[in-house]
Design an enzyme around this catalytic site. Structure first.
Site: not given
Length: 321
Positions: A147-149, A249
């Protein structure tokens, strides 16, 4: 050994494969065994037959079996070794408290926003490096997914290769379901339940990844459900069917409802309106995951609560309704 130290004469190394490495390709196995050795050298010693399995030459795509005896030849390389991460570092200590489930084969954490899942791209620290420092006796710890930072929430880690293979197969067959909570701009229409828009990934010269809706991109699908409305914002549940980079997103941006405090695909005016909630991070949270346990076959459902910043944001929005 550092670049300045004299290189030592290495010995032939024999490794007997256990269940931890069953099914792993020999080239990937060697990459983990020969830290700091360039991949080009690893493929060269494979091609020349210097690596043997059960005394026979093998190809890079050979998959290891329990009991295989792997001959690893002497490899001389000057390697700079980074000092080990201390389990006492604050970020690593945070990870210990973030663990929401653990058994013999899998581990799940409620990843805090701002911590990358792995080091790289100028980062020396990530979740997986931190967990390896916390669990020095664990011979195998690998990310099941990413998952994204900036995104918080559930992240699965496999503690055995057999578990990793099982969970990867569930992802490939779309048998694992993941649900995210996102606060988006405006009034999300109840009729918008599915977004199907192909995504194309571009890597800028800086190394930054930017994803755009593009007909030449990969097929991508996200399902949406309205959870709560706040006038100028909507809390939605997003369930990605495919697993593309930045998918939720970009799909929310594509519909005209970008996620709060998204520094790549967001809306500054929307973020400004949310300033009263003191929110200062991306409002995207992996809240729930459902999968089949790799060992027991049991249906697992794990939930991760929102952190304080996201809870406070919603509380203030409700007060100003």
């Amino acid at each position: 050994m550092t670049a300045q130290e004299p290189q030592k004469q290495l010995q032939v190394h024999l490794v007997t494969i256990s269940s931890d490495n069953e099914g792993q390709r020999i080239d990937n196995f060697l990459i983990t065994q020969l830290k700091g050795v360039p991949k080009s050298m690893i493929y060269r010693i494979l091609r020349k037959g210097e690596v043997r399995v059960n005394k026979k030459r093998i190809k890079p795509e050979y998959k290891l079996n329990i009991g295989d005896e792997v001959r690893i030849p002497p490899v001389r390389v000057a390697e700079k070794v980074n000092p080990p991460l201390s389990p006492k570092l604050d970020k690593i200590a945070v990870l210990e408290h973030a663990i929401i489930y653990e058994d013999e084969v899998i581990l799940a954490i409620n990843k805090p926003s701002g911590i990358a899942v792995h080091g790289g791209s100028g980062l020396s620290f990530g979740v997986i490096e931190g967990l390896r420092a916390l669990r020095p006796d664990s011979r195998f710890l690998e990310l099941v997914h990413r998952i994204d930072r900036e995104t918080s929430g559930i992240l699965l880690i496999a503690k055995k290769r057999s578990a990793l293979n099982s969970l990867h197969e569930q992802l490939r067959l779309k048998q694992m379901s993941k649900n995210y909570l996102a606060l988006v701009k405006g009034d999300w229409p109840s009729s918008c339940k599915v977004v199907q828009a192909p995504l194309l990934k571009n890597v800028l010269k800086s190394g930054e990844r930017i994803v755009r809706v593009n007909q030449e991109g990969k097929p991508s699908e996200t399902r949406f459900k309205v959870e709560e409305r706040f006038g100028f914002a909507t809390l939605v549940r997003a369930s990605p069917i495919t697993g593309r980079t930045h998918q939720i997103r970009v799909h929310t941006q594509y519909t005209g409802h970008p996620i709060a405090f998204d520094n790549r695909y967001g809306d500054e005016q929307f973020d400004h309106e949310l300033a009263k909630t003191q929110l200062n991070r991306l409002f995207l949270h992996a809240a729930n995951v459902q999968f089949t346990h790799p060992s027991t076959g049991e249906t697992m459902q794990l939930n991760a609560p929102l952190d304080g910043a996201l809870q406070q944001c919603l509380t203030i929005l409700r007060q100003h309704q």
